[in-house]
Design a protein around this motif. Sequence first.
Motif, short mmCIF file in Angstrom:
data_model
loop_
_atom_site.label_atom_id
_atom_site.label_comp_id
_atom_site.label_asym_id
_atom_site.label_seq_id
_atom_site.Cartn_x
_atom_site.Cartn_y
_atom_site.Cartn_z
N LEU A 81 63.37 -45.24 -9.01
CA LEU A 81 64.60 -45.55 -8.28
C LEU A 81 64.30 -46.50 -7.12
N PRO A 82 65.30 -47.22 -6.64
CA PRO A 82 65.10 -47.99 -5.41
C PRO A 82 64.70 -47.04 -4.27
N LEU A 83 63.91 -47.51 -3.34
CA LEU A 83 63.34 -46.66 -2.29
C LEU A 83 64.40 -45.89 -1.53
N TRP A 84 65.50 -46.56 -1.13
CA TRP A 84 66.54 -45.89 -0.34
C TRP A 84 67.18 -44.75 -1.13
N LYS A 87 64.57 -41.78 -1.62
CA LYS A 87 64.45 -40.94 -0.43
C LYS A 87 65.62 -39.98 -0.30
N GLY A 88 66.84 -40.47 -0.51
CA GLY A 88 68.02 -39.62 -0.43
C GLY A 88 68.02 -38.52 -1.48
N CYS A 89 67.67 -38.86 -2.69
CA CYS A 89 67.61 -37.87 -3.77
C CYS A 89 66.48 -36.86 -3.55
N SER A 94 64.45 -31.55 -2.82
CA SER A 94 63.48 -30.70 -2.11
C SER A 94 64.18 -29.53 -1.43
N ALA A 95 65.28 -29.81 -0.76
CA ALA A 95 66.02 -28.74 -0.09
C ALA A 95 66.60 -27.77 -1.12
N GLN A 96 67.14 -28.30 -2.23
CA GLN A 96 67.71 -27.43 -3.27
C GLN A 96 66.64 -26.54 -3.90
N ALA A 117 76.22 -36.96 -2.79
CA ALA A 117 76.65 -36.82 -1.40
C ALA A 117 75.56 -37.23 -0.43
N ASN A 118 74.33 -36.83 -0.72
CA ASN A 118 73.25 -37.18 0.22
C ASN A 118 72.96 -38.67 0.25
#
Length: 196
Positions: A81-84, A87-89, A94-96, A117-118
């Motif tokens: 994926l693109p870096l931005w 990072k969001g995913c 990780s939190a999930q 959403a993130n």
Amino acid sequence: YALLCGLTPPVLRSLVMGLIALLALSFQREKDAQHALLLSAFGMLVYEPTLLYDLSFQLSFSSTAGLVFLNEKTAANMKFLPLWMAKGCAVTISAQLGVLPFTAWYFNSLSISSLIANVIIVPLIEGVVILGLLGAAVGMAVGAAGNIIMVICSLLISVVVQWAAWLAAVPGAKLYLPPIGIGAGAVYYILLVWMY
């Protein structure tokens, strides 16, 4: 900020971790989120052992543990994926992963729309927080200007709430999870540590 929020367990965890990081910097020591997380959990539980049964304590520490221990490796596995976006995913995944047994036990669901959403909403929320702090600071000097900034923040928060509602209403936005007991939860975390 922590005092204004009422020192709830998640806010207190964040405050203690932040203070530990500031102490590390003042003593010219390396910041270590893993130790800060463990020290804050230990300190809070020594002071108030019943916090272990508090839902907000459980969710705050397990999601933060997911971020601290899993985020870097999760992002590294998403190089396609693109870096931005990676990072969001990675933050969401990780939190999930960190809270999965708790969300299964308490809510019987896993949010799929949180990935979107993130990536879309969280940057907007970060901007609202910064704008709100600016509005509060400006408002102390020039009340009318601060009020205008706060009205803009209010409008942006309305946009965030609406987008979140739309994402939550998408068919298949969440998956059913069967309840996970303490034993299964322990096995899950052992397997998660072993796999990462």
